[in-house]
Design an enzyme around this catalytic site. Structure first.
Site, PDB file in Angstrom:
ATOM      1  CB  CYS A  55      21.196 -23.934  48.962  1.00 18.94           C
ATOM      2  SG  CYS A  55      20.578 -25.367  49.851  1.00 18.94           S
ATOM      3  CG  HIS A  64      17.697 -23.632  45.801  1.00 22.37           C
ATOM      4  ND1 HIS A  64      18.881 -23.867  45.129  1.00 22.37           N
ATOM      5  CD2 HIS A  64      17.675 -24.509  46.830  1.00 22.37           C
ATOM      6  CE1 HIS A  64      19.543 -24.840  45.724  1.00 22.37           C
ATOM      7  NE2 HIS A  64      18.832 -25.245  46.764  1.00 22.37           N
ATOM      8  CD  GLU A 115      18.882 -21.259  42.647  1.00 26.22           C
ATOM      9  OE1 GLU A 115      18.611 -20.298  43.412  1.00 26.22           O
ATOM     10  OE2 GLU A 115      19.315 -22.350  43.044  1.00 26.22           O
TER      11      GLU A 115
HETATM   12  N1  GLN Z   1      22.702 -30.247  51.412  1.00 28.01           N
HETATM   13  C1  GLN Z   1      23.595 -29.529  50.552  1.00 28.01           C
HETATM   14  C2  GLN Z   1      24.930 -29.263  51.227  1.00 28.01           C
HETATM   15  O1  GLN Z   1      25.053 -29.502  52.379  1.00 28.01           O
HETATM   16  C3  GLN Z   1      22.990 -28.233  50.091  1.00 28.01           C
HETATM   17  C4  GLN Z   1      21.761 -28.500  49.276  1.00 28.01           C
HETATM   18  C5  GLN Z   1      21.482 -27.471  48.239  1.00 28.01           C
HETATM   19  O2  GLN Z   1      22.345 -26.677  47.857  1.00 28.01           O
HETATM   20  N2  GLN Z   1      20.284 -27.513  47.722  1.00 28.01           N
HETATM   21  O3  GLN Z   1      25.834 -28.808  50.618  1.00 28.01           O
END
Ligand code: GLN
Length: 197
Positions: A72, A165, A167
């Protein structure tokens, strides 16, 4: 471990009997065979990478074949180009990502995705204000897409970027996959780097 859900990643790695160290300084990288950059806020993580003098050491290690997985926000940090990120990231993967790409009502959602290379059925993927991977250029390759074609996972040799994610579910297969990438990168290292405990 500058920001984000690194503890959840550590729990998964512990379940896989891997020795874990939280990285906050360049010295913390010494002797490691792989690094996970967690989900969180990519703006904060990139700011802290620079502020903690980790950006250049991390780039150099990655250029030497150090295995990394970004989930992410971590995927945004690894991308060569990140739409909506106001400062440079590590910029090591030949992918373009767009932050917060899944509109408002789908800010968070879960779905099952097939990942070639991960046996045993689809992976349940949790997306939280996730980025989408808009482009994957060689030598990076698409690892997984949603049914509508949007790319949510990519690999470039010893680097992996995931929009979701792994995890946050009890399934350890994605981390086990990363450990195979780590083992391959250690095997490929020019001079015998320490093996994973
Ligand atoms: N929206 C976050 C970003 O732009 C990422 C979100 C996340 O890691 N769950 O960094």
């Amino acid at each position: 471990a500058l920001q984000g859900d690194f503890e959840e990643h550590a729990h998964v790695l512990n379940r896989l009997s891997v020795e874990v160290r939280e990285v906050r300084t360049a010295a913390d990288l010494n002797g490691l065979t792989g690094l996970i950059i967690p989900g969180g806020e990519s703006t904060t993580i990139t700011r802290l990478l620079a502020a903690c003098d980790l950006m250049e050491p991390l780039r150099r290690r990655i250029d030497d074949g150090f295995a990394v997985m970004g989930t992410c926000a971590g995927a945004i940090v690894l991308a060569q180009y990140a739409a909506g990120l106001d400062r440079p990231g590590v910029e090591r993967m030949a992918i373009s990502v767009r932050r917060n790409a899944f509109g408002r009502q789908r800010d968070s959602f879960e779905t099952d995705i097939d990942i070639p290379g991960i046996a045993g059925g689809p992976v349940h993927a949790v997306f939280i204000r996730a980025p989408v991977i808009e482009r994957v250029d060689p030598p990076a390759e698409v690892l997984a897409s949603l049914p509508d074609g949007r790319i949510v996972a990519a690999r470039q040799g010893h680097m992996i970027a995931l929009a979701f994610h792994p995890e946050l579910t009890p399934d350890t297969r994605v981390h086990a996959y990363f450990l195979r990438v780590v083992d391959a990168s250690v095997g490929a290292a020019p001079e015998g780097v320490a093996h994973r405990a």
